[in-house]
Design a protein around this motif. Sequence first.
Motif, PDB file in Angstrom:
ATOM      1  N   GLN A   1       8.819   3.890  -9.035  1.00  0.00           N
ATOM      2  CA  GLN A   1       8.746   2.546  -8.483  1.00  0.00           C
ATOM      3  C   GLN A   1       9.655   2.370  -7.267  1.00  0.00           C
ATOM      4  OE1 GLN A   1       6.496   0.447  -9.689  1.00  0.00           O
ATOM      5  NE2 GLN A   1       5.915   2.052 -11.137  1.00  0.00           N
ATOM      6  N   GLN A   2      10.390   3.415  -6.883  1.00  0.00           N
ATOM      7  CA  GLN A   2      11.310   3.331  -5.747  1.00  0.00           C
ATOM      8  C   GLN A   2      10.909   4.267  -4.624  1.00  0.00           C
ATOM      9  OE1 GLN A   2      14.857   3.710  -8.708  1.00  0.00           O
ATOM     10  NE2 GLN A   2      15.692   2.855  -6.825  1.00  0.00           N
ATOM     11  N   CYS A   3       9.660   4.706  -4.618  1.00  0.00           N
ATOM     12  CA  CYS A   3       9.193   5.644  -3.623  1.00  0.00           C
ATOM     13  C   CYS A   3       8.248   4.924  -2.667  1.00  0.00           C
ATOM     14  CB  CYS A   3       8.477   6.802  -4.311  1.00  0.00           C
ATOM     15  SG  CYS A   3       8.341   8.258  -3.288  1.00  0.00           S
ATOM     16  N   ILE A   4       8.283   5.285  -1.410  1.00  0.00           N
ATOM     17  CA  ILE A   4       7.438   4.626  -0.420  1.00  0.00           C
ATOM     18  C   ILE A   4       7.002   5.644   0.625  1.00  0.00           C
ATOM     19  CG2 ILE A   4       9.371   3.933   1.052  1.00  0.00           C
ATOM     20  CD1 ILE A   4       7.812   1.332   1.630  1.00  0.00           C
ATOM     21  N   LEU A   5       5.755   5.543   1.029  1.00  0.00           N
ATOM     22  CA  LEU A   5       5.248   6.353   2.119  1.00  0.00           C
ATOM     23  C   LEU A   5       5.856   5.821   3.410  1.00  0.00           C
ATOM     24  CD1 LEU A   5       3.121   8.688   2.186  1.00  0.00           C
ATOM     25  CD2 LEU A   5       1.458   7.000   2.961  1.00  0.00           C
ATOM     26  N   TRP A   6       6.478   6.686   4.199  1.00  0.00           N
ATOM     27  CA  TRP A   6       7.150   6.258   5.425  1.00  0.00           C
ATOM     28  C   TRP A   6       6.178   5.515   6.335  1.00  0.00           C
ATOM     29  CZ3 TRP A   6      12.188   7.067   7.417  1.00  0.00           C
ATOM     30  CH2 TRP A   6      12.339   6.826   8.780  1.00  0.00           C
ATOM     31  N   ASP A   7       4.987   6.064   6.453  1.00  0.00           N
ATOM     32  CA  ASP A   7       3.919   5.429   7.219  1.00  0.00           C
ATOM     33  C   ASP A   7       2.619   6.108   6.818  1.00  0.00           C
ATOM     34  OD1 ASP A   7       2.585   3.785   8.941  1.00  0.00           O
ATOM     35  OD2 ASP A   7       3.717   4.363  10.732  1.00  0.00           O
TER      36      ASP A   7
ATOM     37  N   MET B   1       2.552   7.158  -6.444  1.00  0.00           N
ATOM     38  CA  MET B   1       1.560   8.081  -6.989  1.00  0.00           C
ATOM     39  C   MET B   1       1.841   9.516  -6.561  1.00  0.00           C
ATOM     40  SD  MET B   1      -2.073   6.005  -6.914  1.00  0.00           S
ATOM     41  CE  MET B   1      -1.934   5.260  -5.292  1.00  0.00           C
ATOM     42  N   LEU B   2       2.305   9.705  -5.318  1.00  0.00           N
ATOM     43  CA  LEU B   2       2.623  11.054  -4.852  1.00  0.00           C
ATOM     44  C   LEU B   2       3.805  11.640  -5.617  1.00  0.00           C
ATOM     45  CD1 LEU B   2       2.163  10.749  -0.994  1.00  0.00           C
ATOM     46  CD2 LEU B   2       0.899  12.258  -2.524  1.00  0.00           C
ATOM     47  N   LEU B   3       4.861  10.841  -5.778  1.00  0.00           N
ATOM     48  CA  LEU B   3       6.024  11.352  -6.506  1.00  0.00           C
ATOM     49  C   LEU B   3       5.665  11.646  -7.957  1.00  0.00           C
ATOM     50  CD1 LEU B   3       9.035  12.001  -6.312  1.00  0.00           C
ATOM     51  CD2 LEU B   3       9.520   9.683  -7.058  1.00  0.00           C
ATOM     52  N   ARG B   4       4.829  10.816  -8.554  1.00  0.00           N
ATOM     53  CA  ARG B   4       4.415  11.037  -9.932  1.00  0.00           C
ATOM     54  C   ARG B   4       3.567  12.308 -10.050  1.00  0.00           C
ATOM     55  NH1 ARG B   4       0.930   6.354 -12.383  1.00  0.00           N
ATOM     56  NH2 ARG B   4      -0.499   7.143 -10.804  1.00  0.00           N
ATOM     57  N   GLU B   5       2.762  12.599  -9.012  1.00  0.00           N
ATOM     58  CA  GLU B   5       1.856  13.735  -9.088  1.00  0.00           C
ATOM     59  C   GLU B   5       2.546  15.068  -8.828  1.00  0.00           C
ATOM     60  OE1 GLU B   5      -0.942  14.318 -10.143  1.00  0.00           O
ATOM     61  OE2 GLU B   5      -1.401  16.263  -9.275  1.00  0.00           O
ATOM     62  N   ILE B   6       3.415  15.122  -7.813  1.00  0.00           N
ATOM     63  CA  ILE B   6       4.007  16.416  -7.458  1.00  0.00           C
ATOM     64  C   ILE B   6       5.527  16.321  -7.346  1.00  0.00           C
ATOM     65  CG2 ILE B   6       1.994  17.446  -6.350  1.00  0.00           C
ATOM     66  CD1 ILE B   6       2.893  16.423  -3.717  1.00  0.00           C
ATOM     67  N   GLY B   7       6.129  15.380  -8.076  1.00  0.00           N
ATOM     68  CA  GLY B   7       7.581  15.263  -8.079  1.00  0.00           C
ATOM     69  C   GLY B   7       8.213  16.060  -9.198  1.00  0.00           C
ATOM     70  N   ARG B   8       9.497  15.908  -9.323  1.00  0.00           N
ATOM     71  CA  ARG B   8      10.249  16.619 -10.346  1.00  0.00           C
ATOM     72  C   ARG B   8      10.361  15.782 -11.615  1.00  0.00           C
ATOM     73  NH1 ARG B   8      15.778  17.875  -7.332  1.00  0.00           N
ATOM     74  NH2 ARG B   8      15.779  15.612  -7.458  1.00  0.00           N
ATOM     75  N   LYS B   9      10.615  16.457 -12.712  1.00  0.00           N
ATOM     76  CA  LYS B   9      10.776  15.777 -13.989  1.00  0.00           C
ATOM     77  C   LYS B   9      11.911  14.768 -13.922  1.00  0.00           C
ATOM     78  CE  LYS B   9      10.583  14.971 -18.462  1.00  0.00           C
ATOM     79  NZ  LYS B   9       9.469  14.215 -19.061  1.00  0.00           N
TER      80      LYS B   9
ATOM     81  N   TRP C   1       0.841  -1.200   0.000  1.00  0.00           N
ATOM     82  CA  TRP C   1       0.000   0.000   0.000  1.00  0.00           C
ATOM     83  C   TRP C   1       0.879   1.255   0.000  1.00  0.00           C
ATOM     84  CZ3 TRP C   1      -5.316   1.451   1.635  1.00  0.00           C
ATOM     85  CH2 TRP C   1      -6.254   0.458   1.381  1.00  0.00           C
ATOM     86  N   ARG C   2       1.883   1.277   0.866  1.00  0.00           N
ATOM     87  CA  ARG C   2       2.711   2.472   0.995  1.00  0.00           C
ATOM     88  C   ARG C   2       3.584   2.711  -0.225  1.00  0.00           C
ATOM     89  NH1 ARG C   2       6.309   1.989   4.871  1.00  0.00           N
ATOM     90  NH2 ARG C   2       5.925  -0.172   5.491  1.00  0.00           N
ATOM     91  N   LYS C   3       4.031   1.637  -0.876  1.00  0.00           N
ATOM     92  CA  LYS C   3       4.802   1.801  -2.101  1.00  0.00           C
ATOM     93  C   LYS C   3       3.943   2.399  -3.211  1.00  0.00           C
ATOM     94  CE  LYS C   3       7.311  -1.660  -3.459  1.00  0.00           C
ATOM     95  NZ  LYS C   3       7.700  -3.072  -3.728  1.00  0.00           N
ATOM     96  N   LYS C   4       2.715   1.921  -3.328  1.00  0.00           N
ATOM     97  CA  LYS C   4       1.823   2.451  -4.357  1.00  0.00           C
ATOM     98  C   LYS C   4       1.484   3.913  -4.096  1.00  0.00           C
ATOM     99  CE  LYS C   4      -0.225  -2.026  -5.572  1.00  0.00           C
ATOM    100  NZ  LYS C   4      -1.438  -2.893  -5.489  1.00  0.00           N
ATOM    101  N   LEU C   5       1.198   4.244  -2.837  1.00  0.00           N
ATOM    102  CA  LEU C   5       0.875   5.627  -2.502  1.00  0.00           C
ATOM    103  C   LEU C   5       2.082   6.533  -2.704  1.00  0.00           C
ATOM    104  CD1 LEU C   5      -1.229   4.958   0.713  1.00  0.00           C
ATOM    105  CD2 LEU C   5      -2.101   5.904  -1.435  1.00  0.00           C
ATOM    106  N   GLY C   6       3.263   6.063  -2.306  1.00  0.00           N
ATOM    107  CA  GLY C   6       4.457   6.871  -2.508  1.00  0.00           C
ATOM    108  C   GLY C   6       4.747   7.115  -3.969  1.00  0.00           C
TER     109      GLY C   6
END
Length: 645
Positions: A86-92, A71-79, A64-69
């Motif tokens: 695929q390497q981002c994770i929500l800490w909790d 999506m967050l990086l894809r939405e408001i991350g940098r180019k 769950w946290r990997k998917k949410l992380g």
Amino acid sequence: MSQPLTLFWPIFPQRSDGRTVVNNKGTPVRNGPTEAQLDRTPNEQGQSDYYRLIDKDDAKHVDWRKKLGGMLLREIGRKEDEDKWQQCILWDFPEGYRLYEHIKSKTNGESKNHSGGGHDRQDAYLYGYPKGPRKRFRSPVEFFPHLLWLLTDESSDYSNCTCRICSPNQVEVEKPAQAARPADIMSNAPSAMRTMSAPNGPVPVNRNTVPIPIRRSSVGTPSTPTAQSPVTKPATPTIQHNAGLIKAPPRLEPTPLPQPHSVDQQVDSQYNKFVARPGEVVWFRRSGGAFGLGLIARRWTSANGTHNGMYSVQPLSYPGHAPPQEVVEAGADVKPWLAWSVPSCTFEYLRNNPTISYHQANWKALASGPWEGHPEVDASILAAKAIDMTYTPFERLKMIPNNGGEERHWNGIYYGAEKVWRGEPVRLRLGLGSDVLVISEIIQKVSTVGTNQVNSKVELRGDVYSYATVPAPNPKSPPALPPNNHVPLRMREDMNWRNQTLLPSASELCYWKLISANQRVALEDVKGRWYEISVLFQQFFFDSVQKKEGGNGSWMNARGDATGQSKEPGTLRADRLEAFGGAIPGQLRLVDGLDPPGDHEKPATAMQGIELGMGAATGENNFAIDDFMNFGEDTTMPFGDSNIY
């Protein structure tokens, strides 16, 4: 130096509306499954139908946290970060949100899901929404719009959230793939989320995959949906009289640093003083010229000021063999245990049986037998590995009774080979390994049965900081950096030293960016003490700046790397010296303070017994120091390099 197999960029959610208890018609109720739903007892037909809390380390929780992380990086991350989705994770999950799994099985051990398959029904639900347990999220995609709203809309206006619970009648509007994103969205995001690099630009988003919150007015009839991500309003809490008062989450504020309780703690908080501390395992240059492993028994400053500091070091050895303590000058002759990877043992038998521990080895036979090898060298290696998997809290501050046990608060902890205080930084294992936690609390949760302690778990609390840089195109007029009064002195002074090189060489400045306040971290998620780059890794820093790599590499091992047990917190030892067992003399004592030893206390400065000098011989066995110092090209620190010291 070993590296984690998989690296993730952690995102820290700093705002939450989650509740574990809600008010239902004047009665407080659990915001999650009921007691009956948590009961795992099968019914009369042998069927099980219950909910269980999913632990943070559980695969489904991580998924769950990997998917949410991502999506967050894809939405408001940098180019430039789009390859890290695929390497981002929500800490909790945000505070107050908990993930439960609904398990339903048939009788006779048979099970089926809602589709009639051959597996248990194991649907996951995220509880915590402030309107009660009936309002739960069924998937990461379903929760993501609400999470994004939490992290970007500082107004806390629920009408701005497009999740299915906040906006049950919301109509999704597909956004054109090339539509422009608001330029100021990331100006609001850093207070709520972060990645390992501060995001400063948008990335393409697949609008068909994730519903994006649609900005609407806070009062009156909702405005026409637009194709933008939300642009937040000033952080003013919205009062809904019929639903109670919902306050905006507080802004991120650093935690005040705890004050030192002793001379040793005060000394260890100073910049570029003693690198090693009493009770720590270190690499030290022995009188024969070679490096070995030993215990810091004492430290002091010379009365005449001719030396910065001195150490009394007890070499580690096998039971019954106690080499005398040696006096070593502070500086290049003493290095932290984690500065190098551990070399192989000298005895072929121990090399071929790497699972044999210090306490399992037959040292008497190895020391008296005809085999080639050096028992003291191998004993020091295996003893250090054993000590690396222990922990001992010290200086208890208070004790709070808890359900079935106690919550003990400590001023410091021996963790592996190192000594750590409250108020100082430690390196975190999660993410890319460059974030640090400034400890404000060391809490040991102890479970007891009667007067017997049956379980112990240590949790650290504190502020998480990340290394960040800002451009400084004009060295004569550099930009102002954020205030850092709550950052420990050692971190501040080390950053000032780095900026003396970064400003003229890279046209940028670095600083410690607060990314999470009062964060809870399990002891096993700590890699070890944080050390000043300006003290231990000068040449590594210069090389990194020259290669335009940022100047903040991970140049040390982590606790547990030597044993391959980095995910384990280790074994609790009631006393620090208990962790050393027979590797040190039984009468040895650790000495606090900086007073020099008296004449009758001075350790020997010449070795007795085994000689570990270059190419020295002991009996019929020849042993070169190169065999002992087999650290490998990637982990060897060049001692005596003028660029380092």
